[in-house]
Design a protein around this motif. Structure first.
Motif, short mmCIF file in Angstrom:
data_model
loop_
_atom_site.label_atom_id
_atom_site.label_comp_id
_atom_site.label_asym_id
_atom_site.label_seq_id
_atom_site.Cartn_x
_atom_site.Cartn_y
_atom_site.Cartn_z
N GLY A 245 0.85 -1.19 0.00
CA GLY A 245 0.00 0.00 0.00
C GLY A 245 0.88 1.23 0.00
N PHE A 246 0.65 2.10 -0.98
CA PHE A 246 1.44 3.34 -1.02
C PHE A 246 0.49 4.53 -1.15
CE2 PHE A 246 4.86 6.23 -2.41
CZ PHE A 246 5.85 5.86 -1.52
N GLY A 247 -0.57 4.49 -0.33
CA GLY A 247 -1.51 5.60 -0.27
C GLY A 247 -1.14 6.48 0.91
N ASN A 248 -2.13 6.98 1.61
CA ASN A 248 -1.85 7.89 2.73
C ASN A 248 -0.93 7.22 3.76
OD1 ASN A 248 -2.65 8.63 5.67
ND2 ASN A 248 -3.01 10.48 4.48
N VAL A 249 -1.35 6.07 4.27
CA VAL A 249 -0.61 5.46 5.39
C VAL A 249 0.75 4.92 4.92
CG1 VAL A 249 -0.69 3.69 7.18
CG2 VAL A 249 -2.80 4.83 6.49
N GLY A 250 0.74 4.15 3.82
CA GLY A 250 1.98 3.52 3.36
C GLY A 250 3.03 4.52 2.92
N SER A 251 2.61 5.55 2.20
CA SER A 251 3.63 6.47 1.67
C SER A 251 4.21 7.34 2.79
CB SER A 251 3.08 7.31 0.53
OG SER A 251 2.20 8.28 1.02
N TRP A 252 3.37 7.72 3.75
CA TRP A 252 3.91 8.49 4.88
C TRP A 252 4.83 7.63 5.75
CZ3 TRP A 252 4.94 13.28 5.44
CH2 TRP A 252 4.16 14.25 4.80
N ALA A 253 4.41 6.40 5.99
CA ALA A 253 5.27 5.51 6.78
C ALA A 253 6.62 5.34 6.07
CB ALA A 253 4.58 4.16 6.97
N ALA A 254 6.58 5.15 4.74
CA ALA A 254 7.81 4.95 3.98
C ALA A 254 8.73 6.17 4.08
CB ALA A 254 7.46 4.68 2.52
N ARG A 255 8.13 7.35 3.89
CA ARG A 255 8.96 8.56 3.90
C ARG A 255 9.54 8.84 5.29
NH1 ARG A 255 4.91 12.61 1.15
NH2 ARG A 255 3.40 10.97 1.56
N LEU A 256 8.78 8.52 6.32
CA LEU A 256 9.29 8.77 7.68
C LEU A 256 10.28 7.69 8.11
CD1 LEU A 256 5.92 10.06 9.12
CD2 LEU A 256 8.00 11.41 8.78
N MET A 257 10.14 6.48 7.60
CA MET A 257 11.14 5.44 7.86
C MET A 257 12.47 5.85 7.22
SD MET A 257 10.13 2.93 9.79
CE MET A 257 11.05 1.42 9.48
N LYS A 258 12.40 6.47 6.05
CA LYS A 258 13.62 6.95 5.39
C LYS A 258 14.34 7.97 6.28
CE LYS A 258 15.03 9.95 1.59
NZ LYS A 258 14.56 10.79 0.47
N LYS A 259 13.57 8.84 6.91
CA LYS A 259 14.18 9.85 7.80
C LYS A 259 14.93 9.20 8.96
CE LYS A 259 11.83 14.05 6.90
NZ LYS A 259 10.98 15.13 7.27
N ILE A 316 11.40 -5.52 8.63
CA ILE A 316 10.04 -5.08 8.99
C ILE A 316 9.12 -5.12 7.77
CG2 ILE A 316 8.68 -3.13 9.91
CD1 ILE A 316 11.51 -2.16 11.08
N PHE A 317 7.94 -5.66 7.95
CA PHE A 317 6.88 -5.59 6.92
C PHE A 317 5.78 -4.69 7.44
CE2 PHE A 317 3.02 -7.93 5.00
CZ PHE A 317 2.99 -7.07 3.91
N ILE A 318 5.40 -3.69 6.63
CA ILE A 318 4.30 -2.80 7.01
C ILE A 318 3.15 -3.01 6.02
CG2 ILE A 318 3.59 -0.41 7.44
CD1 ILE A 318 6.57 0.32 7.78
N PRO A 319 2.14 -3.82 6.38
CA PRO A 319 0.96 -3.88 5.53
C PRO A 319 0.16 -2.59 5.74
CG PRO A 319 0.71 -5.34 7.44
CD PRO A 319 2.05 -4.68 7.57
N ALA A 320 -0.10 -1.86 4.66
CA ALA A 320 -0.80 -0.57 4.78
C ALA A 320 -1.79 -0.44 3.63
CB ALA A 320 0.19 0.59 4.78
N GLY A 342 -0.08 -1.19 9.64
CA GLY A 342 -0.59 0.13 9.27
C GLY A 342 -2.04 0.05 8.84
N ALA A 343 -2.42 -1.04 8.18
CA ALA A 343 -3.81 -1.24 7.74
C ALA A 343 -4.65 -1.72 8.90
CB ALA A 343 -3.85 -2.25 6.60
N ASN A 344 -5.97 -1.69 8.71
CA ASN A 344 -6.88 -2.31 9.67
C ASN A 344 -7.11 -3.75 9.27
OD1 ASN A 344 -7.71 -0.19 11.53
ND2 ASN A 344 -8.55 0.83 9.72
N GLY A 345 -6.91 -4.65 10.21
CA GLY A 345 -7.22 -6.07 9.98
C GLY A 345 -6.41 -6.77 8.90
N PRO A 346 -5.12 -6.45 8.72
CA PRO A 346 -4.37 -7.13 7.64
C PRO A 346 -4.04 -8.58 7.97
CG PRO A 346 -2.89 -5.70 8.87
CD PRO A 346 -4.28 -5.45 9.41
N THR A 347 -4.13 -8.96 9.26
CA THR A 347 -3.80 -10.33 9.65
C THR A 347 -5.04 -11.01 10.21
OG1 THR A 347 -1.66 -9.43 10.34
CG2 THR A 347 -2.12 -11.71 10.96
#
Ligand code: NAD
Length: 451
Positions: A245-259, A316-320, A342-347
């Motif tokens: 997922g590279f929408g709101n949650v995934g893309s922000w998580a990705a960019r902040l993990m980079k930081k 780390i795996f981030i399902p978003a 990051g997502a709701n109910g991914p597991t």
């Protein structure tokens, strides 16, 4: 790769890849997943049967069918839902989703998770969720605006600033929240309008939104990962991750993990997956997605299949993205130390059991992605008080709250309770449920049940 003309959820026409068959298996009763998780936690807590019955069902379920005129003059009928699960701790609160999978079962499940989440992180809200069964890519921006406004009109006084407060979710954004706000206010007597802007959160900043709300869910995900990394001796500057997922949650998580110095190895969206062993720059990918509408075609990364994506070797795996991604079939493929939901109910519960057996740690959704509702609460407060907070202040307050919630769950998980089958360490999902449900149980005990 074949291309066709399509539209994003925001309605702008773009060249995007043809949607491939979704890798997600048809969701078999998402609400039954919630019931299984809740049942386990209620057993563990030896919950009072009356309170168990109340929390095990939803309070109100609103289904609406409404007509909207399309750009070509046709009239289409849409179906929307708002499920209000519980308001023992405060007004109903939860996002609105635009997706073809939306149905009453899915919305019930998502509404229940909101009740647990708001209780866990200690914001004075209950739980709700809504949505429209629609593929937003098929509609123009003008059509989406009319659909949103007509849905808001159909909900009428079933939402309200002190009663039920929607927010963004999958395929909805600040602009859509502004349409909900404007429609709701238009239906009110003029003198009451200014005092009602907190009817919806995740609004554009210019219409009373909070600085920091857009990034809040992804930022919260990263705050919880930071805390986990600290406790587990993994320096994030050496860490690797991959994100679905590279929408709101995934893309922000990705960019902040980079930081924090972490390297992003692979990403998947609804069109496919990409990987690069050198790492994918999430800022460049974000820019690519805003131009192309998908992660596919990102320079320097190879396209891979869904299974290969899940087999990515990383810390780390981030399902978003969507629900039910980590199951009995897919959990054995993961080669990570941590799943941060990051997502709701991914597991699903079978996926949970595999992760536990394999010693893969989990930061459960109701904790991991709670940054969104925490900052929604801040937005609601700012509107009520007529205040504007600086972004740094919002982020600091978010960090304080989500880390406190993380520590409550960690503390609960470290106890060694009795569970059927013998002495076992309480897993993190159950620990989060235990904290959330104990607070709700106490509220019911103190208030009593009418009549
Ligand atoms: P979004 O619409 O902004 O992004 C969704 C992303 O998932 C897109 O990149 C899309 O291409 C991808 N996707 C959709 N179907 C997919 C599939 N089958 N396989 C792979 N990728 C797929 O949505 P969002 O707001 O980022 O929400 C993502 C998840 O986070 C949802 O579970 C949502 O409920 C949850 N969540 C969102 C918020 C929030 O503030 N937006 C808060 C808490 C939880």
């Amino acid at each position: 790769m074949s291309m066709h003309r399509s539209r994003t959820s925001a309605g702008a026409r773009q060249d995007v890849p043809v949607k491939r068959a979704s890798p997600v298996k048809a969701k078999a009763g998402l609400y039954s997943v919630v019931q299984r998780q809740f049942g386990r936690a209620a057993n563990y807590l030896e919950m009072d049967p009356g309170i168990r019955a109340i929390l095990g069902s939803t309070m109100n379920e609103i289904g609406v069918h409404f007509p909207v005129k399309m750009d070509d003059g046709r009239v289409e009928i849409f179906t929307g839902y708002r499920v209000q699960h519980n308001n023992a701790l405060g007004p109903f609160k939860g996002g609105v989703r635009f997706h073809p999978s939306v149905d009453i079962d899915e919305v019930r499940a998502l509404a229940s998770w909101m009740t647990w989440k708001t209780s866990l992180v200690g914001v004075p809200f209950g739980g709700a969720k809504g949505g429209i069964k629609i593929d937003p890519a098929k509609y123009s921006e003008n059509e989406l605006e009319r659909i949103t406004r007509r849905f808001t009109f159909a909900l009428g006084s079933n939402i309200g600033p002190e009663y039920d407060i929607p927010a963004p979710d999958v395929n909805t954004n600040a602009r859509i929240m502004a349409w909900i706000l404007d429609t709701y206010l238009s239906l009110m007597p003029s003198p009451e309008r200014q005092a009602s802007t907190h009817v919806v959160t995740g609004k554009p900043v210019e219409t009373g939104g909070s600085l920091g709300r857009e990034s809040a869910t992804g930022r919260g995900v990263v705050f919880t990962i930071e805390e986990w990394a600290l406790n587990n001796g993994l320096p994030l500057e050496d860490a690797t991750c991959f994100i679905q997922g590279f929408g709101n949650v995934g893309s922000w998580a990705a960019r902040l993990m980079k930081k924090r110095g972490a390297r992003l190895l692979a990403v998947e969206d609804m069109f496919g997956a990409i990987r690069s062993s050198h790492g994918i720059d999430p800022d460049d990918l974000h820019e690519h997605v805003s131009r192309k509408g998908s992660i596919l075609g990102f320079p320097g990364a190879e396209e891979i299949g869904h299974e290969s994506f899940l087999r990515t070797k990383a810390d780390i795996f981030i399902p978003a993205a969507m629900e039910s991604q980590i199951t009995a079939e897919t959990a054995p493929l993961l080669q990570v130390k941590l799943v941060a939901e990051g997502a709701n109910g991914p597991t699903d519960p079978d996926g949970d059991a595999v992760l536990q057996r394999r010693g893969i740690h989990l930061i459960p959704d109701i904790l991991c992605n709670s940054g969104g509702v925490i900052v929604s609460y801040f937005e609601w407060l700012q509107n009520k008080r007529g205040e504007y907070w600086e972004e740094d202040e919002v982020n600091e307050k978010l960090q304080k709250r989500i880390v406190a919630a993380y520590r409550r769950v960690a503390h609960r998980a470290s106890r060694r309770p009795w569970e059927p089958g013998g002495e076992a360490r309480l897993d993190w999902r159950m620990a989060a449920y235990a904290v959330a449900l104990s607070r709700l149980g106490t509220a019911y005990k103190e208030r009593g049940i009418f009549p």
